[in-house]
Design a protein around this motif. Structure first.
Motif, PDB file in Angstrom:
ATOM      1  N   SER A   1       0.632  -1.226  -0.181  1.00  0.00           N
ATOM      2  CA  SER A   1       0.052  -0.150  -0.135  1.00  0.00           C
ATOM      3  C   SER A   1       1.073   1.214   0.148  1.00  0.00           C
ATOM      4  N   LEU A   2       0.507   2.456  -0.474  1.00  0.00           N
ATOM      5  CA  LEU A   2       1.730   3.179  -0.837  1.00  0.00           C
ATOM      6  C   LEU A   2       0.846   4.525  -0.098  1.00  0.00           C
ATOM      7  N   SER A   3      -0.246   4.212   1.011  1.00  0.00           N
ATOM      8  CA  SER A   3      -0.547   4.982   1.881  1.00  0.00           C
ATOM      9  C   SER A   3      -0.619   4.162   3.723  1.00  0.00           C
ATOM     10  N   ASN A   4      -1.002   4.686   4.584  1.00  0.00           N
ATOM     11  CA  ASN A   4      -0.422   4.036   6.511  1.00  0.00           C
ATOM     12  C   ASN A   4      -1.451   4.701   6.805  1.00  0.00           C
ATOM     13  N   ARG A   5      -2.783   3.716   7.178  1.00  0.00           N
ATOM     14  CA  ARG A   5      -3.437   5.443   8.500  1.00  0.00           C
ATOM     15  C   ARG A   5      -2.839   5.362   9.494  1.00  0.00           C
ATOM     16  N   ASP A   6      -2.168   4.528  10.142  1.00  0.00           N
ATOM     17  CA  ASP A   6      -1.808   4.028  11.146  1.00  0.00           C
ATOM     18  C   ASP A   6       0.039   5.341  11.329  1.00  0.00           C
ATOM     19  N   GLU A   7       0.212   5.024  10.122  1.00  0.00           N
ATOM     20  CA  GLU A   7       1.508   5.806  10.438  1.00  0.00           C
ATOM     21  C   GLU A   7       0.715   7.451  10.322  1.00  0.00           C
ATOM     22  N   ALA A   8      -0.179   7.922   9.001  1.00  0.00           N
ATOM     23  CA  ALA A   8      -0.729   9.264   9.634  1.00  0.00           C
ATOM     24  C   ALA A   8      -0.984   9.981  10.791  1.00  0.00           C
ATOM     25  N   ASP A   9      -1.947   8.538  11.490  1.00  0.00           N
ATOM     26  CA  ASP A   9      -2.446   8.875  12.877  1.00  0.00           C
ATOM     27  C   ASP A   9      -1.265   9.560  13.547  1.00  0.00           C
ATOM     28  N   LEU A  10       0.168   8.716  13.343  1.00  0.00           N
ATOM     29  CA  LEU A  10       1.446   8.779  14.183  1.00  0.00           C
ATOM     30  C   LEU A  10       1.605  10.433  14.970  1.00  0.00           C
ATOM     31  N   VAL A  11       1.661  11.012  12.101  1.00  0.00           N
ATOM     32  CA  VAL A  11       2.439  12.346  12.385  1.00  0.00           C
ATOM     33  C   VAL A  11       1.106  12.994  13.001  1.00  0.00           C
ATOM     34  N   LEU A  12       0.172  12.928  12.801  1.00  0.00           N
ATOM     35  CA  LEU A  12      -1.004  14.203  13.294  1.00  0.00           C
ATOM     36  C   LEU A  12      -0.350  13.749  15.314  1.00  0.00           C
ATOM     37  N   HIS A  13       0.078  12.735  15.956  1.00  0.00           N
ATOM     38  CA  HIS A  13       0.246  13.119  17.269  1.00  0.00           C
ATOM     39  C   HIS A  13       1.947  13.742  17.606  1.00  0.00           C
ATOM     40  N   LEU A  14       2.863  13.711  16.431  1.00  0.00           N
ATOM     41  CA  LEU A  14       3.625  13.732  16.589  1.00  0.00           C
ATOM     42  C   LEU A  14       3.068  15.606  16.336  1.00  0.00           C
ATOM     43  N   TYR A  15       2.081  15.773  15.580  1.00  0.00           N
ATOM     44  CA  TYR A  15       2.654  17.335  15.294  1.00  0.00           C
ATOM     45  C   TYR A  15       2.168  18.039  16.847  1.00  0.00           C
ATOM     46  N   ARG A  16       0.931  17.380  17.463  1.00  0.00           N
ATOM     47  CA  ARG A  16       0.581  17.864  18.237  1.00  0.00           C
ATOM     48  C   ARG A  16       1.432  18.109  19.112  1.00  0.00           C
ATOM     49  N   THR A  17       2.067  16.583  19.247  1.00  0.00           N
ATOM     50  CA  THR A  17       3.273  16.779  20.871  1.00  0.00           C
ATOM     51  C   THR A  17       4.066  18.394  20.593  1.00  0.00           C
ATOM     52  N   ILE A  18       4.391  18.459  19.361  1.00  0.00           N
ATOM     53  CA  ILE A  18       6.397  19.104  19.394  1.00  0.00           C
ATOM     54  C   ILE A  18       4.549  20.808  19.414  1.00  0.00           C
ATOM     55  N   ASP A  19       4.106  20.844  18.612  1.00  0.00           N
ATOM     56  CA  ASP A  19       3.433  22.123  18.787  1.00  0.00           C
ATOM     57  C   ASP A  19       2.981  22.362  20.259  1.00  0.00           C
ATOM     58  N   GLN A  20       2.411  21.610  21.237  1.00  0.00           N
ATOM     59  CA  GLN A  20       2.050  21.544  22.852  1.00  0.00           C
ATOM     60  C   GLN A  20       3.522  21.931  23.067  1.00  0.00           C
ATOM     61  N   GLU A  21       4.442  21.420  23.435  1.00  0.00           N
ATOM     62  CA  GLU A  21       5.801  20.902  23.665  1.00  0.00           C
ATOM     63  C   GLU A  21       6.125  22.720  23.115  1.00  0.00           C
ATOM     64  N   SER A  22       6.403  23.128  22.293  1.00  0.00           N
ATOM     65  CA  SER A  22       7.865  24.008  22.451  1.00  0.00           C
ATOM     66  C   SER A  22       7.946  25.059  22.478  1.00  0.00           C
ATOM     67  N   ASP A  23       6.408  25.849  23.142  1.00  0.00           N
ATOM     68  CA  ASP A  23       6.774  26.933  24.351  1.00  0.00           C
ATOM     69  C   ASP A  23       6.288  27.894  22.311  1.00  0.00           C
ATOM     70  N   GLY A  24       5.458  28.107  21.351  1.00  0.00           N
ATOM     71  CA  GLY A  24       4.690  28.568  20.664  1.00  0.00           C
ATOM     72  C   GLY A  24       5.780  28.736  19.564  1.00  0.00           C
ATOM     73  N   VAL A  25       7.199  27.856  19.234  1.00  0.00           N
ATOM     74  CA  VAL A  25       7.535  27.887  18.120  1.00  0.00           C
ATOM     75  C   VAL A  25       6.773  27.208  16.837  1.00  0.00           C
ATOM     76  N   VAL A  26       6.383  26.481  17.061  1.00  0.00           N
ATOM     77  CA  VAL A  26       5.148  25.960  15.736  1.00  0.00           C
ATOM     78  C   VAL A  26       3.960  26.329  15.402  1.00  0.00           C
ATOM     79  N   ALA A  27       3.467  27.776  15.978  1.00  0.00           N
ATOM     80  CA  ALA A  27       3.010  28.955  15.446  1.00  0.00           C
ATOM     81  C   ALA A  27       3.631  30.183  15.130  1.00  0.00           C
ATOM     82  N   GLN A  28       4.830  29.871  15.358  1.00  0.00           N
ATOM     83  CA  GLN A  28       5.464  31.115  14.186  1.00  0.00           C
ATOM     84  C   GLN A  28       6.613  30.867  13.025  1.00  0.00           C
ATOM     85  N   THR A  29       6.080  29.073  12.494  1.00  0.00           N
ATOM     86  CA  THR A  29       6.602  28.667  11.329  1.00  0.00           C
ATOM     87  C   THR A  29       5.529  27.614  10.880  1.00  0.00           C
TER      88      THR A  29
END
Length: 86
Positions: A1-29
């Motif tokens: 398969s050329l798509s993977n739902r579990d991996e996509a869910d992990l990317v969303l989780h990673l993005y949310r974690t970075i967003d929460q833990e970055s002290d606003g860095v993600v909001a600036q870029t």
């Protein structure tokens, strides 16, 4: 398969974690999410749209590796899609 739902869910989780833990860095870029497969790009667009609505495109750029080539971003998440046999 050329798509993977579990991996996509992990990317969303990673993005949310970075967003929460970055002290606003993600909001600036914009965060770049890159993957080798266009089917995974479509899946990631759908998942981020469901999670954040259409406004996610101002904060996240999702594209293939080829489309992103020559550009840069402060934060890049790479979605591999495939994994070896379990």
């Amino acid at each position: 398969s050329l798509s993977n739902r579990d991996e996509a869910d992990l990317v969303l989780h990673l993005y949310r974690t970075i967003d929460q833990e970055s002290d606003g860095v993600v909001a600036q870029t914009r965060v770049a999410i890159i993957t080798p497969y266009s089917q995974q790009v479509s899946l990631l667009h759908r998942i981020f749209g469901e999670a954040y609505g259409a406004s996610y495109t101002s904060r996240v750029e999702i594209s293939t590796v080829d489309a992103f080539q020559g550009r840069e971003s402060s934060i890049v998440i790479y979605s591999c899609v495939r994994a070896g046999d379990k």
